[in-house]
Design an enzyme around this catalytic site. Structure first.
Site, PDB file in Angstrom:
ATOM      1  CE1 TYR A  43       1.978  12.235 -11.083  1.00 47.79           C
ATOM      2  CE2 TYR A  43       0.629  10.731 -10.242  1.00 47.79           C
ATOM      3  CZ  TYR A  43       1.106  11.932 -10.871  1.00 47.79           C
ATOM      4  OH  TYR A  43      -0.723  12.951 -10.457  1.00 47.79           O
ATOM      5  CB  ILE A  44       4.431   9.892  -5.411  1.00 47.51           C
ATOM      6  CG1 ILE A  44       2.950   9.382  -6.243  1.00 47.51           C
ATOM      7  CG2 ILE A  44       3.823  10.666  -4.624  1.00 47.51           C
ATOM      8  CD1 ILE A  44       2.305   8.208  -5.296  1.00 47.51           C
ATOM      9  CG  ASN A  94      15.374   0.908  -9.503  1.00 44.94           C
ATOM     10  OD1 ASN A  94      14.512   1.490 -10.268  1.00 44.94           O
ATOM     11  ND2 ASN A  94      14.500  -0.368  -9.136  1.00 44.94           N
ATOM     12  CG  PHE A  95      17.769   5.653 -13.148  1.00 41.44           C
ATOM     13  CD1 PHE A  95      17.328   6.557 -14.495  1.00 41.44           C
ATOM     14  CD2 PHE A  95      18.945   5.681 -12.945  1.00 41.44           C
ATOM     15  CE1 PHE A  95      17.250   8.091 -14.130  1.00 41.44           C
ATOM     16  CE2 PHE A  95      19.727   7.578 -13.424  1.00 41.44           C
ATOM     17  CZ  PHE A  95      18.504   7.922 -14.308  1.00 41.44           C
ATOM     18  CG  PHE A 141       8.317   8.524  -2.595  1.00 41.92           C
ATOM     19  CD1 PHE A 141       7.322   8.897  -2.080  1.00 41.92           C
ATOM     20  CD2 PHE A 141       8.716   8.875  -2.446  1.00 41.92           C
ATOM     21  CE1 PHE A 141       6.143   9.692  -1.726  1.00 41.92           C
ATOM     22  CE2 PHE A 141       9.012  10.874  -1.373  1.00 41.92           C
ATOM     23  CZ  PHE A 141       6.976  10.879  -1.638  1.00 41.92           C
ATOM     24  CB  SER A 149      -1.741   1.942  -0.986  1.00 33.43           C
ATOM     25  OG  SER A 149      -2.996   1.103  -2.227  1.00 33.43           O
ATOM     26  CE1 TYR A 176       1.804  -1.106  -5.117  1.00 32.69           C
ATOM     27  CE2 TYR A 176      -0.682  -1.217  -4.978  1.00 32.69           C
ATOM     28  CZ  TYR A 176       0.396  -0.927  -4.912  1.00 32.69           C
ATOM     29  OH  TYR A 176      -0.056   0.259  -4.974  1.00 32.69           O
ATOM     30  CE  LYS A 181       3.306   0.555  -1.134  1.00 32.55           C
ATOM     31  NZ  LYS A 181       3.996   1.275  -1.922  1.00 32.55           N
ATOM     32  CG  ASN A 221      -3.387   3.529 -12.503  1.00 29.27           C
ATOM     33  OD1 ASN A 221      -2.006   3.919 -12.019  1.00 29.27           O
ATOM     34  ND2 ASN A 221      -4.114   2.979 -11.358  1.00 29.27           N
ATOM     35  N   GLY A 239     -10.352  -7.412  -9.480  1.00 29.81           N
ATOM     36  CA  GLY A 239      -9.918  -6.833  -8.175  1.00 29.81           C
ATOM     37  C   GLY A 239     -10.320  -5.947  -8.035  1.00 29.81           C
TER      38      GLY A 239
HETATM   39  N1  UFG Z   1     -10.790   2.493 -14.798  1.00 27.50           N
HETATM   40  C1  UFG Z   1     -11.513   2.331 -16.302  1.00 27.50           C
HETATM   41  N2  UFG Z   1     -10.878   2.203 -17.389  1.00 27.50           N
HETATM   42  C2  UFG Z   1      -8.911   2.583 -17.521  1.00 27.50           C
HETATM   43  C3  UFG Z   1      -8.641   2.359 -16.427  1.00 27.50           C
HETATM   44  C4  UFG Z   1      -9.239   2.714 -15.276  1.00 27.50           C
HETATM   45  O1  UFG Z   1     -12.813   2.452 -16.603  1.00 27.50           O
HETATM   46  O2  UFG Z   1      -8.402   1.980 -18.385  1.00 27.50           O
HETATM   47  C5  UFG Z   1     -11.817   2.838 -14.024  1.00 27.50           C
HETATM   48  C6  UFG Z   1     -11.303   1.862 -12.749  1.00 27.50           C
HETATM   49  O3  UFG Z   1     -11.917   0.592 -13.254  1.00 27.50           O
HETATM   50  C7  UFG Z   1     -11.574   2.328 -11.722  1.00 27.50           C
HETATM   51  C8  UFG Z   1     -11.305   3.395 -11.836  1.00 27.50           C
HETATM   52  O4  UFG Z   1     -11.237   3.870 -13.116  1.00 27.50           O
HETATM   53  O5  UFG Z   1     -12.858   1.973 -11.709  1.00 27.50           O
HETATM   54  C9  UFG Z   1      -9.933   4.063 -11.321  1.00 27.50           C
HETATM   55  O6  UFG Z   1      -8.837   3.579 -11.797  1.00 27.50           O
HETATM   56  P1  UFG Z   1      -6.760   3.170 -10.962  1.00 27.50           P
HETATM   57  O7  UFG Z   1      -6.933   2.145 -12.110  1.00 27.50           O
HETATM   58  O8  UFG Z   1      -6.992   4.868 -11.814  1.00 27.50           O
HETATM   59  O9  UFG Z   1      -7.139   3.099  -9.819  1.00 27.50           O
HETATM   60  P2  UFG Z   1      -7.485   2.308  -8.778  1.00 27.50           P
HETATM   61  O10 UFG Z   1      -8.609   2.665  -8.120  1.00 27.50           O
HETATM   62  O11 UFG Z   1      -7.842   0.974  -9.258  1.00 27.50           O
HETATM   63  O12 UFG Z   1      -6.306   1.870  -7.796  1.00 27.50           O
HETATM   64  C10 UFG Z   1      -5.373   2.516  -7.338  1.00 27.50           C
HETATM   65  C11 UFG Z   1      -3.943   2.578  -7.421  1.00 27.50           C
HETATM   66  C12 UFG Z   1      -3.266   0.833  -6.861  1.00 27.50           C
HETATM   67  C13 UFG Z   1      -4.178   1.208  -5.834  1.00 27.50           C
HETATM   68  C14 UFG Z   1      -5.257   1.581  -5.427  1.00 27.50           C
HETATM   69  C15 UFG Z   1      -5.786   1.798  -3.897  1.00 27.50           C
HETATM   70  O13 UFG Z   1      -3.536   2.737  -8.596  1.00 27.50           O
HETATM   71  O14 UFG Z   1      -1.833   1.022  -6.845  1.00 27.50           O
HETATM   72  O15 UFG Z   1      -5.819   3.289  -5.997  1.00 27.50           O
HETATM   73  O16 UFG Z   1      -6.985   1.494  -3.671  1.00 27.50           O
HETATM   74  F1  UFG Z   1      -3.604   0.366  -4.577  1.00 27.50           F
END
Ligand code: UFG
Length: 348
Positions: A13-14, A34-35, A88, A132, A157, A161, A207, A302
């Site tokens: 993606y990025i 690596n696909f 990446f 990150s 993970y 980083k 995400n 987390g």
């Molecule tokens: N969330 C939901 N429902 C979902 C998915 C997410 O409510 O189905 C909420 C999460 O609780 C959070 C927000 O949406 O409050 C964002 O969640 P993401 O999973 O999209 O992103 P995160 O901030 O948790 O994680 C991202 C990247 C990680 C990275 C991190 C750095 O996925 O790889 O940001 O802060 F480490």
């Protein structure tokens, strides 16, 4: 002659968005991947890069290669004279990393160390590394600037980083010729304006925004909102969402800076603005004209309540700042999602 840049994980993606920006900025990217997360197109190339090729009207040099394949890496560096590497490639699913820590340490740590060793032996000593905001852990203050303490990560993970940041910094200290820029990404969302390529998570998206857009397109019935009792204006988690094209452009700014800098530099790539989960839902409903039903669910382990960047150092040093706002992020995400409801695999 155009500068050759090795892009590891360039089909992702990025990576794919950055490859496009590199070409538009006059660089010659050579992509390895690596696909494992990329969909193969009809001619064997990753579909994401086939579409980037269509847009830029140029062939992209691509090699299927895993960073754990040292011999393969060596021959690649013998074949090409790279001026720098943008790295990446790596595993990135937080939940999976808790279940498979050894896999994450092997792929992310050993893969990167091997890359650094091979770079060193071929005299390529410039790297831009995908870090990150996760390295900051639970924020002690906001906005998060680059001086905020790092290392208290709750999952393997995030630890990879953090460890890799340390490893790259140590290498720059040990050998004066090394130059590195560590980019701490906040939450990249959206897609290229063409709607031809974007994020294509395999299986159930981890995400927020890929999930929200898949609800809007009808692949899921509703979104689970992970927690509405956080200390935030509406109780849901707040993040710094950044348009993927802005993030990709940050790498071009970093490359330019790399040549003129010394040692290891660290920059946040974020907007400085935080939005809650519910604000993101409303923004996506507006962009798509679709309803995004949601249900409140327990907190996800987390997760932090609030996380957003202080992007001023990147603005001052790199001359880079995010340009696209929330509406544009959602409009571009929706264009990609609605034109490709099943991602790269079965569209049109
Ligand atoms: N969330 C939901 N429902 C979902 C998915 C997410 O409510 O189905 C909420 C999460 O609780 C959070 C927000 O949406 O409050 C964002 O969640 P993401 O999973 O999209 O992103 P995160 O901030 O948790 O994680 C991202 C990247 C990680 C990275 C991190 C750095 O996925 O790889 O940001 O802060 F480490």
């Amino acid at each position: 002659m155009a500068e050759k840049i090795l892009v590891t994980g360039g089909a992702g993606y990025i990576g794919s968005h950055s490859v496009l920006e590199l070409i538009e900025a006059g660089y010659e990217p050579v992509v390895i991947d690596n696909f494992h997360n990329a969909i193969r197109g009809s001619n064997g190339l990753p579909e994401s890069l086939i579409r980037v090729q269509e847009i830029v009207g140029k062939k992209i040099e691509f090699v299927e290669l895993d960073l754990l394949d040292r011999a393969g890496l060596n021959s690649l560096f013998l074949k090409h004279k790279f001026s720098a590497v943008i790295h990446f490639a790596g595993l990135k699913a937080v939940g999976e990393s808790v279940k498979k820590p050894l896999l994450y340490y092997k792929v992310n740590l050993i893969g990167t160390i091997q890359l650094l060793e091979v770079m060193n032996s071929h005299g390529v000593k410039k790297i831009v590394f995908s870090s990150s905001a996760t390295v900051y852990g639970d924020p002690k203050y906001l906005p998060l600037d680059e001086k905020h303490p790092v290392g208290e990560c709750t999952n393997p993970y995030g630890k990879t980083k953090y460890f890799l940041e340390q490893i790259i910094q140590d290498q720059c200290k040990a050998e004066g010729e090394w130059k590195a820029i560590l980019l701490r990404y906040f939450n990249p969302v959206g897609a290229h304006v063409s709607g031809r390529f974007g994020e294509d998570p395999q299986g159930i998206p981890n995400n927020l925004m890929p999930y929200v857009s898949q609800v809007a397109v009808g692949r899921f019935k509703h979104l689970n909102v992970f927690g509405n009792d956080y200390n935030t204006p509406d109780g849901t988690g707040v993040r710094d969402y950044i348009h993927i094209v802005d993030l990709a452009k940050g790498h071009i700014a970093a490359l330019k800076k790399l040549h003129a800098s010394n040692g290891c530099k660290i920059y946040n790539l974020g907007t400085g603005v935080g939005y809650s989960v519910l604000q993101m839902v409303v923004a996506m409903e507006k962009a798509s004209g679709k309803k995004v039903p949601y249900k409140m669910a327990p907190r996800r382990e987390g997760d932090v309540a609030t996380c957003y960047a202080d992007p001023t150092v990147a603005a001052a040093d790199l001359g880079w700042k995010a340009e696209y706002g929330l509406d544009r992020m959602c409009e571009d995400l929706w264009r990609w999602q609605s034109l490709n409801p099943r991602g790269f695999s079965k569209d049109s």
